[in-house]
Design a protein around this motif. Sequence first.
Motif, PDB file in Angstrom:
ATOM      1  N   THR A   1      52.717 -18.133 -45.916  1.00 24.33           N
ATOM      2  CA  THR A   1      52.276 -16.653 -45.509  1.00 24.33           C
ATOM      3  C   THR A   1      51.197 -16.087 -44.323  1.00 24.33           C
ATOM      4  O   THR A   1      51.400 -15.499 -43.748  1.00 24.33           O
ATOM      5  CB  THR A   1      51.072 -15.945 -47.074  1.00 24.33           C
ATOM      6  OG1 THR A   1      52.748 -15.668 -47.793  1.00 24.33           O
ATOM      7  CG2 THR A   1      51.356 -14.627 -46.880  1.00 24.33           C
TER       8      THR A   1
ATOM      9  N   ILE B   1      52.683 -14.576 -41.338  1.00 24.67           N
ATOM     10  CA  ILE B   1      51.826 -13.385 -40.595  1.00 24.67           C
ATOM     11  C   ILE B   1      51.086 -13.587 -39.403  1.00 24.67           C
ATOM     12  O   ILE B   1      51.152 -12.700 -39.028  1.00 24.67           O
ATOM     13  CB  ILE B   1      51.083 -12.842 -41.759  1.00 24.67           C
ATOM     14  CG1 ILE B   1      51.441 -12.071 -43.492  1.00 24.67           C
ATOM     15  CG2 ILE B   1      50.211 -11.498 -41.232  1.00 24.67           C
ATOM     16  CD1 ILE B   1      50.542 -11.731 -43.840  1.00 24.67           C
TER      17      ILE B   1
ATOM     18  N   GLY C   1      53.802 -13.337 -36.917  1.00 22.48           N
ATOM     19  CA  GLY C   1      54.132 -12.176 -36.961  1.00 22.48           C
ATOM     20  C   GLY C   1      53.426 -10.758 -36.005  1.00 22.48           C
ATOM     21  O   GLY C   1      53.364  -9.958 -34.859  1.00 22.48           O
ATOM     22  N   VAL C   2      51.882 -11.362 -36.258  1.00 22.29           N
ATOM     23  CA  VAL C   2      50.970  -9.975 -35.518  1.00 22.29           C
ATOM     24  C   VAL C   2      51.203 -10.764 -33.750  1.00 22.29           C
ATOM     25  O   VAL C   2      51.165  -9.510 -32.900  1.00 22.29           O
ATOM     26  CB  VAL C   2      50.000 -10.708 -36.126  1.00 22.29           C
ATOM     27  CG1 VAL C   2      48.306  -9.306 -35.265  1.00 22.29           C
ATOM     28  CG2 VAL C   2      49.745  -9.573 -37.314  1.00 22.29           C
TER      29      VAL C   2
ATOM     30  N   ILE D   1      58.981 -14.044 -43.998  1.00 23.40           N
ATOM     31  CA  ILE D   1      57.711 -13.246 -43.619  1.00 23.40           C
ATOM     32  C   ILE D   1      57.307 -12.672 -42.029  1.00 23.40           C
ATOM     33  O   ILE D   1      56.934 -11.908 -41.643  1.00 23.40           O
ATOM     34  CB  ILE D   1      56.555 -14.081 -44.276  1.00 23.40           C
ATOM     35  CG1 ILE D   1      56.542 -14.676 -45.358  1.00 23.40           C
ATOM     36  CG2 ILE D   1      55.125 -13.871 -43.470  1.00 23.40           C
ATOM     37  CD1 ILE D   1      55.587 -15.700 -46.186  1.00 23.40           C
TER      38      ILE D   1
ATOM     39  N   ASN E   1      59.461 -10.083 -41.534  1.00 19.72           N
ATOM     40  CA  ASN E   1      58.875  -8.774 -42.303  1.00 19.72           C
ATOM     41  C   ASN E   1      57.612  -8.501 -41.765  1.00 19.72           C
ATOM     42  O   ASN E   1      57.884  -6.578 -41.618  1.00 19.72           O
ATOM     43  CB  ASN E   1      59.214  -9.061 -43.734  1.00 19.72           C
ATOM     44  CG  ASN E   1      59.777  -8.057 -44.193  1.00 19.72           C
ATOM     45  OD1 ASN E   1      61.385  -9.037 -44.270  1.00 19.72           O
ATOM     46  ND2 ASN E   1      60.437  -7.839 -45.565  1.00 19.72           N
ATOM     47  N   THR E   2      57.144  -8.815 -41.536  1.00 21.36           N
ATOM     48  CA  THR E   2      55.916  -9.139 -40.615  1.00 21.36           C
ATOM     49  C   THR E   2      55.952  -8.028 -39.172  1.00 21.36           C
ATOM     50  O   THR E   2      55.534  -7.390 -38.630  1.00 21.36           O
ATOM     51  CB  THR E   2      55.034  -9.803 -39.687  1.00 21.36           C
ATOM     52  OG1 THR E   2      54.141 -10.289 -41.304  1.00 21.36           O
ATOM     53  CG2 THR E   2      53.506  -9.296 -39.432  1.00 21.36           C
TER      54      THR E   2
ATOM     55  N   ILE F   1      55.241  -3.696 -38.289  1.00 19.52           N
ATOM     56  CA  ILE F   1      54.837  -3.118 -37.421  1.00 19.52           C
ATOM     57  C   ILE F   1      55.148  -2.501 -36.544  1.00 19.52           C
ATOM     58  O   ILE F   1      55.012  -1.571 -35.954  1.00 19.52           O
ATOM     59  CB  ILE F   1      53.773  -4.388 -36.479  1.00 19.52           C
ATOM     60  CG1 ILE F   1      52.830  -5.110 -37.963  1.00 19.52           C
ATOM     61  CG2 ILE F   1      52.626  -4.094 -35.656  1.00 19.52           C
ATOM     62  CD1 ILE F   1      52.094  -6.363 -37.780  1.00 19.52           C
TER      63      ILE F   1
ATOM     64  N   LEU G   1      47.949  -3.126 -39.986  1.00 19.74           N
ATOM     65  CA  LEU G   1      48.891  -3.823 -40.917  1.00 19.74           C
ATOM     66  C   LEU G   1      48.980  -2.964 -42.676  1.00 19.74           C
ATOM     67  O   LEU G   1      49.556  -3.523 -43.413  1.00 19.74           O
ATOM     68  CB  LEU G   1      47.502  -5.335 -41.690  1.00 19.74           C
ATOM     69  CG  LEU G   1      47.624  -6.322 -39.715  1.00 19.74           C
ATOM     70  CD1 LEU G   1      46.612  -6.772 -40.363  1.00 19.74           C
ATOM     71  CD2 LEU G   1      48.943  -7.082 -40.100  1.00 19.74           C
TER      72      LEU G   1
ATOM     73  N   ALA H   1      52.147  -1.478 -43.022  1.00 22.79           N
ATOM     74  CA  ALA H   1      53.343  -2.218 -42.777  1.00 22.79           C
ATOM     75  C   ALA H   1      53.105  -3.763 -44.397  1.00 22.79           C
ATOM     76  O   ALA H   1      54.577  -4.352 -44.332  1.00 22.79           O
ATOM     77  CB  ALA H   1      52.959  -3.314 -41.614  1.00 22.79           C
ATOM     78  N   LEU H   2      51.732  -3.025 -44.576  1.00 23.77           N
ATOM     79  CA  LEU H   2      51.786  -3.940 -45.452  1.00 23.77           C
ATOM     80  C   LEU H   2      52.935  -4.027 -46.828  1.00 23.77           C
ATOM     81  O   LEU H   2      53.378  -4.979 -47.876  1.00 23.77           O
ATOM     82  CB  LEU H   2      50.655  -3.859 -46.643  1.00 23.77           C
ATOM     83  CG  LEU H   2      50.241  -4.663 -47.766  1.00 23.77           C
ATOM     84  CD1 LEU H   2      50.100  -6.433 -47.623  1.00 23.77           C
ATOM     85  CD2 LEU H   2      48.533  -4.377 -48.466  1.00 23.77           C
TER      86      LEU H   2
ATOM     87  N   ILE I   1      55.919  -6.130 -45.892  1.00 25.23           N
ATOM     88  CA  ILE I   1      55.681  -7.738 -45.883  1.00 25.23           C
ATOM     89  C   ILE I   1      55.381  -8.042 -46.819  1.00 25.23           C
ATOM     90  O   ILE I   1      55.600  -9.768 -46.806  1.00 25.23           O
ATOM     91  CB  ILE I   1      53.737  -7.871 -44.852  1.00 25.23           C
ATOM     92  CG1 ILE I   1      54.061  -7.346 -43.594  1.00 25.23           C
ATOM     93  CG2 ILE I   1      53.171  -9.682 -45.172  1.00 25.23           C
ATOM     94  CD1 ILE I   1      52.638  -7.098 -42.534  1.00 25.23           C
TER      95      ILE I   1
END
Length: 220
Positions: free
Chosen positions: A44, A48, A51-52, A108, A111-112, A116, A143, A146-147, A150
Amino acid sequence: MALWESFLRWLFPEEREVLHPRGTLLELVGEHLWMVIVSSGLATVIGISIGVLVTRPLGRQYLPLVSNLSSLGQTFPPVAVLALAVPLLGFGFKPTVAALLLYGLLPIVRNTITGIENIPSEVREAAYGMGMSSWQVLFKIELPLALKVIMSGIRISVVINIGTATVGATIGAGGLGSPITAGLVSENPAFILEGAIPAALLAFSADALLGNIEKSISSE
């Protein structure tokens, strides 16, 4: 344990042993959950973060590479990943967590990125127009919006890891894979069900719990 033993003995009265002697059901579930919690927690945080990173202007050039590598990670069979990890990390817990981490990253990361990237550009422009910095836009706008997406990726990742963690027993990691492996070796179906049924129940329970969290996020 007495009820559990009675149930298995009722199903397989011809078997001399119906409980795997390595440990109690509670101990096996605890070992299994600990592998899943550690690997899913790392997946996780790392997923994330990656992804960010690739959705920022500085890292956007690496977006295709990250997508391809994360997809490639799930094309390897779990046993092959374990075999490659054992020479580096030894037997037991560490290589199993490494394999689960690799398997848990893909949903993860994807989807992140999706969560976004699907935020309308007008929302970002309005946030910047209010004087927000890029970090403020990320943590206060992107975030949170997008939660839900995610969280869906985390849910898929955890359920995958609960099932895949049983393979770790082949290199001494323990957990619910131990009775399954022992049952296959000794041709004892009671041992197999001793590991398979709790693993399935854990997967269903985790899916339901994370699904409820996902719904609560979407309703806010």
